[in-house]
Scaffold this active site. Structure first.
Site, PDB file in Angstrom:
ATOM      1  N   HIS A   1     119.191  63.197 146.051  1.00 32.55           N
ATOM      2  CA  HIS A   1     120.307  64.094 146.362  1.00 32.55           C
ATOM      3  C   HIS A   1     121.588  63.511 145.781  1.00 32.55           C
ATOM      4  O   HIS A   1     121.800  62.300 145.790  1.00 32.55           O
ATOM      5  CB  HIS A   1     120.446  64.264 147.875  1.00 32.55           C
TER       6      HIS A   1
ATOM      7  N   CYS B   1     122.969  70.571 144.114  1.00 31.42           N
ATOM      8  CA  CYS B   1     123.922  69.511 144.428  1.00 31.42           C
ATOM      9  C   CYS B   1     124.420  68.833 143.155  1.00 31.42           C
ATOM     10  O   CYS B   1     125.550  68.352 143.104  1.00 31.42           O
ATOM     11  CB  CYS B   1     123.302  68.491 145.373  1.00 31.42           C
TER      12      CYS B   1
END
Length: 556
Positions: free
Chosen positions: A510, A173
């Site tokens: 994240h 990510c």
């Protein structure tokens, strides 16, 4: 649609002034086949009345004046001054206010064709297409379509071209967010979609990046799998190899460095492609130098004649350095004699300490809060002082702290070239050269001997940012000239176009990113998922990386 017609007034103008006004306008303001010309156009071409870049901007061929056609400001100038010829800066057509029509002249057309050929070669377009590119002759069916659709078409505000998800290949990510920011960087997008990079290597990072841009703007909606790009990054940056979570900022710097290296090695040095400092070029005619100097003066551009200014120039002319490279000016002042030693250092991003940091503590916390609205402060234990709510700490607060004078103390004495002895001194950083894209790194991850932790401090940031207060030239001028100086430094204003966020803790987190589509549309890119977002959501997010683009360059 009006046809170009012959005009006796243009013949009279040529007898009095020759062809040089047409040549200079086509070369420096219309076609702009060099980076220097593009900078001149970007800085100078703005309507003198409404101060905008749009509205079919025209320039007077008799004098240095810019006015928009749609609001009749160029018409007003022609009426007041008696100047009857102007040129459309979008298409290079000559307009006669006495004929009230676009006019044609064979010699002027030859100048335009010559300058257009330079543009084609500058952009790397095929030589065989040169005769056909600038002169499109519509067919009968196309003329009928134009008659039925007289208005110019633009990409609709609800268009999703350029929006596409990226598949997470296993804790990637961090890479997906940076790639999304790159894809939505306007000048980077224009470079890669124009296929300016020529290469015969089998495994080239720049070639793969070009392929990525093409896939994003091909109109496909399925998520793209960047496995080849990831493999090339692993091959060239071993410290990022593997499926462990990496830092998005570290990947940003590594990606810029790798692209810079690949582009620098593959592109030959070309004096016409280098960014310039604004000084007269020896290849120009004396008339051109006079016109360009007058253009700079007409926008009150500050003259740069300091000896140290040349050190901020970057010898590399690759697209990465042109877009992302800025320059810090470090001034070290001797406390005994006041002598100043100045150095210029390049940067690709600006890393800023945050309130709550143990390694670099903020000593004046009382005027501001350190948490987002509705959150509990991490430092003071609340968001109220003396019964009043504090405002959020802002990006400008961080910049003010970063650029404040710092006393080096007796333990870090320097040898003064004027005193010829070691003396205490103060050091201050200011911005000497602004990049086209300014990236701010908010240092949320802290690694000390005692602990490794994330700083969740909320930092407010604006949609539009003015960096004039942090410029070295701003802090050296008299404050009495502040109004005129602000006008001159309008090119120091930026617009936000991407925000990378980190959610979660240092151990388990994240990355996602907000990107700007068109002028007012925002979307959240979370790997393969893309959702529409509001400006409020963007501004209240826990920003980690902020990307700003200069306002004087058109965004769309």
């Amino acid at each position: 649609m009006s046809n170009n017609v012959a005009c006796s007034h243009i013949a009279t103008f040529k007898e009095d002034h020759g062809l040089e006004p047409f040549l200079i306008t086509q070369k420096w303001l219309v076609h702009c086949s060099t980076h220097e010309a593009r900078q001149v156009r970007a800085r100078s071409c703005v309507c003198r009345v409404c101060h905008t870049y749009s509205g079919r901007l025209h320039t007077c061929l008799h004098c240095i004046y810019f006015g928009c056609y749609e609001n009749k400001h160029i018409h007003r100038h022609a009426q007041d001054s008696g100047h009857f010829l102007a040129m459309d800066l979008s298409y290079g057509q000559t307009y006669c206010f006495l004929c009230h029509e676009n006019v044609y002249d064979k010699e002027v057309e030859e100048i335009a064709q010559k300058e257009w050929k330079k543009v084609c070669r500058f952009n790397g377009w095929c030589e065989s297409l040169l005769p056909t590119l600038p002169y499109w002759e519509p067919t009968g069916m196309e003329l009928e379509y134009l008659r039925l659709n007289p208005k110019r078409r633009k990409i609709a505000a609800d268009s999703y071209v350029g929006l596409r998800g990226l598949v997470n290949l296993g804790n990637t990510c961090f890479m997906n967010c940076i790639l999304q920011a790159f894809v939505h960087t306007p000048m980077l997008r224009d470079y890669f979609l124009a296929e300016r990079h020529e290469c015969d290597k089998e495994r080239c990072l720049v070639c793969e990046m070009t392929h990525l841009f093409q896939k994003f703007y091909a109109g496909e909606r399925t998520a793209y799998v960047p496995f080849k790009l990831l493999h090339l990054v692993w091959t060239n940056a071993r410290h990022l190899a593997g499926y462990e979570q990496q830092d998005a900022h570290e990947f940003l710097i590594a990606a810029l460095d790798l692209l810079h290296q690949h582009l620098s090695s593959s592109e030959s040095t070309n004096d016409n492609n280098k960014l310039i400092s604004g000084r007269p070029s020896l290849s120009r005619s004396s008339s051109e130098n006079l016109i360009i100097n007058n253009l700079h003066e007409s926008v009150n551009e500050p003259d740069v004649n300091d000896d140290d200014s040349s050190s901020s120039g970057n010898p590399c002319d690759c697209i990465i350095d042109q877009i992302f490279t800025g320059g810090w000016q470090s001034d070290v002042t001797c406390q005994r004699c006041g002598g100043v030693s100045t150095t210029i250092d390049p940067f690709w991003d600006i890393s800023l300490d945050l309130p709550g940091s143990m390694s670099s503590p903020w000593h004046c916390m009382s005027p501001t809060q350190t948490s987002a609205p509705g959150m509990v402060s991490q430092v003071s234990g609340g968001n109220q002082i003396n019964g009043s709510e504090q405002r959020p700490m802002s990006l400008k607060d961080c910049l003010n702290r970063f650029t404040r004078p710092e006393h080096l103390g007796s333990a870090a004495k320097i040898k003064c070239s004027r005193c010829h002895s070691y003396q205490e001194s103060t050091k201050q950083l200011t911005l000497n050269k602004l990049p086209i894209v300014c990236c701010f790194h908010l240092k949320r991850f802290e690694h000390t001997n005692k602990a490794r932790r994330k700083i969740p401090t909320y930092i407010s940031f604006p949609m539009d940012l003015d960096l004039s207060p942090f410029m070295a030239s701003r802090r050296s001028v008299n404050t009495r000239d502040e109004t005129s100086f602000d006008e001159a430094l309008r090119e120091n204003k930026y617009s936000l176009f991407a925000v990378v966020n980190h959610l979660g803790s240092l151990q388990s987190g994240h990355y996602s990113v907000y990107v700007r589509q068109h002028r007012d549309q925002w979307f959240q890119c979370n790997d393969s998922t893309i959702l529409k977002a509001s400006k409020t959501e963007v501004l209240q997010s826990e920003a980690y990386l902020l990307f700003y683009h200069k306002q004087y360059l058109e965004y769309d």
